[in-house]
Each structure stands twice: as structure tokens, then as C-alpha cells.
Design a protein around this motif. Sequence first.
Motif, mmCIF file in Angstrom:
data_model
loop_
_atom_site.group_PDB
_atom_site.id
_atom_site.type_symbol
_atom_site.label_atom_id
_atom_site.label_comp_id
_atom_site.label_asym_id
_atom_site.label_seq_id
_atom_site.Cartn_x
_atom_site.Cartn_y
_atom_site.Cartn_z
ATOM 1 N N ILE A 82 0.819 -1.385 -0.222
ATOM 2 C CA ILE A 82 0.069 -0.239 -0.140
ATOM 3 C C ILE A 82 0.902 1.217 0.002
ATOM 4 C CG2 ILE A 82 -1.866 1.109 1.379
ATOM 5 C CD1 ILE A 82 -2.724 -1.459 2.233
ATOM 6 N N TYR A 83 1.960 1.181 0.863
ATOM 7 C CA TYR A 83 2.807 2.374 0.567
ATOM 8 C C TYR A 83 3.517 2.582 -0.689
ATOM 9 C CZ TYR A 83 7.457 4.902 1.135
ATOM 10 O OH TYR A 83 8.354 5.833 0.909
ATOM 11 N N LYS A 84 3.831 1.673 -1.263
ATOM 12 C CA LYS A 84 4.566 1.788 -2.635
ATOM 13 C C LYS A 84 3.337 2.474 -3.559
ATOM 14 C CE LYS A 84 8.370 -1.514 -2.326
ATOM 15 N NZ LYS A 84 8.920 -2.845 -2.958
ATOM 16 N N ALA A 85 2.049 1.858 -3.367
ATOM 17 C CA ALA A 85 1.202 2.301 -4.262
ATOM 18 C C ALA A 85 0.498 3.675 -4.093
ATOM 19 C CB ALA A 85 -0.144 1.184 -4.237
ATOM 20 N N CYS A 115 4.389 10.822 -1.920
ATOM 21 C CA CYS A 115 4.535 12.110 -1.097
ATOM 22 C C CYS A 115 5.739 11.601 -0.038
ATOM 23 C CB CYS A 115 3.372 12.521 -0.118
ATOM 24 S SG CYS A 115 2.289 13.402 -1.249
ATOM 25 N N HIS A 116 5.594 10.698 0.714
ATOM 26 C CA HIS A 116 6.462 10.262 1.854
ATOM 27 C C HIS A 116 7.888 9.946 1.266
ATOM 28 C CE1 HIS A 116 3.971 10.887 5.311
ATOM 29 N NE2 HIS A 116 2.833 10.270 4.645
ATOM 30 N N GLY A 134 -4.396 9.344 2.211
ATOM 31 C CA GLY A 134 -3.485 9.511 1.465
ATOM 32 C C GLY A 134 -3.945 9.943 0.148
ATOM 33 N N GLY A 135 -5.206 10.155 -0.088
ATOM 34 C CA GLY A 135 -5.772 10.417 -1.490
ATOM 35 C C GLY A 135 -6.300 9.154 -2.084
ATOM 36 N N ASN A 136 -6.448 7.998 -1.501
ATOM 37 C CA ASN A 136 -6.863 6.797 -1.978
ATOM 38 C C ASN A 136 -8.167 6.586 -1.305
ATOM 39 O OD1 ASN A 136 -7.469 4.273 -2.926
ATOM 40 N ND2 ASN A 136 -5.361 3.732 -3.007
ATOM 41 N N ALA A 137 -9.256 7.273 -1.533
ATOM 42 C CA ALA A 137 -10.613 6.869 -0.927
ATOM 43 C C ALA A 137 -11.115 5.259 -0.842
ATOM 44 C CB ALA A 137 -11.560 7.677 -1.572
ATOM 45 N N GLU A 150 -6.293 -1.446 5.721
ATOM 46 C CA GLU A 150 -5.194 -1.158 4.679
ATOM 47 C C GLU A 150 -4.329 0.169 5.120
ATOM 48 O OE1 GLU A 150 -6.911 -3.077 0.696
ATOM 49 O OE2 GLU A 150 -7.767 -1.331 1.397
ATOM 50 N N VAL A 151 -5.052 1.180 5.365
ATOM 51 C CA VAL A 151 -4.295 2.383 5.835
ATOM 52 C C VAL A 151 -3.653 2.311 6.981
ATOM 53 C CG1 VAL A 151 -4.739 4.793 6.616
ATOM 54 C CG2 VAL A 151 -6.216 3.994 4.791
ATOM 55 N N LYS A 152 -4.017 1.617 8.060
ATOM 56 C CA LYS A 152 -3.383 1.304 9.304
ATOM 57 C C LYS A 152 -1.909 0.559 8.913
ATOM 58 C CE LYS A 152 -7.386 1.845 12.295
ATOM 59 N NZ LYS A 152 -8.255 0.921 13.280
ATOM 60 N N SER A 153 -2.089 -0.840 7.951
ATOM 61 C CA SER A 153 -1.094 -1.400 7.468
ATOM 62 C C SER A 153 0.083 -0.603 7.129
ATOM 63 C CB SER A 153 -1.522 -2.310 6.744
ATOM 64 O OG SER A 153 -2.231 -3.392 7.154
ATOM 65 N N ALA A 154 -0.433 0.361 6.217
ATOM 66 C CA ALA A 154 0.707 1.325 5.594
ATOM 67 C C ALA A 154 1.374 2.206 6.777
ATOM 68 C CB ALA A 154 0.126 2.278 4.452
ATOM 69 N N VAL A 155 0.514 2.633 7.745
ATOM 70 C CA VAL A 155 1.058 3.295 8.784
ATOM 71 C C VAL A 155 1.848 2.438 9.650
ATOM 72 C CG1 VAL A 155 0.788 4.578 10.923
ATOM 73 C CG2 VAL A 155 -0.674 5.080 8.921
#
Length: 105
Positions: A32-35, A40-41, A83-86, A92-97
Amino acid sequence: MKLATILSSLLLAVCAAGAAQAAPDLAKGEKIYKATCLACHGAGVMGAPKFGDKAAWKPRVGKGIPALYKSALDGFKMMPPRGGNAALKDDEVKSAVDFMTTKSS
């Protein structure tokens, strides 16, 4: 005595299972981070803490993971919600964090 041994073993097994379930899924978070997050990060766009920058992440991690989840889910300063991906689900967001903080703190 035998009952105490059985109960002790059972308690250890339950605790181990709980710990395994609580462990973050870093592979899912990396994907998810890569996608989504890398845009931005990866470069620190508009003040986003750069991936791997321990100094930038330290005060954020210091506020606690629940606060980081909230910022990622709801948006924070220039960062849009999710992150702009609604389409991302909460987990999934928590996994990226989890991935970013594990690798950056």
C-alpha cells in the motif's frame, strides 16, 4: 499441580495466539505504501515525513500509533484522507502506517 501446568500452558498458548494476531502485516503495508504513500512520503512532498527519516518520525510516533492512524484516515494538514486513495479500507491504511513507522522509527 497438574491442573496448574495445564492452565499455565493454555494461558501461554492464548497469549501467543493474541500476539501473532496483533502483529502488523508489513508486507501488506509495504504494498500500500508503494502504491499510495510513496508519492509524498518518498520525497517529503509538502512536509510529509520522509520514509526512513527517524528524526522526522520520532515526534509523530511519540504521539502514539492511534493518533497516526487517525491522521492517516482523516487527513492531516496537506495530506488528504487515506493518502488520497478513498478506496483504501481502514485496515489497509493502518497497515501502511505500521509499515512506515516500523521502518522509520
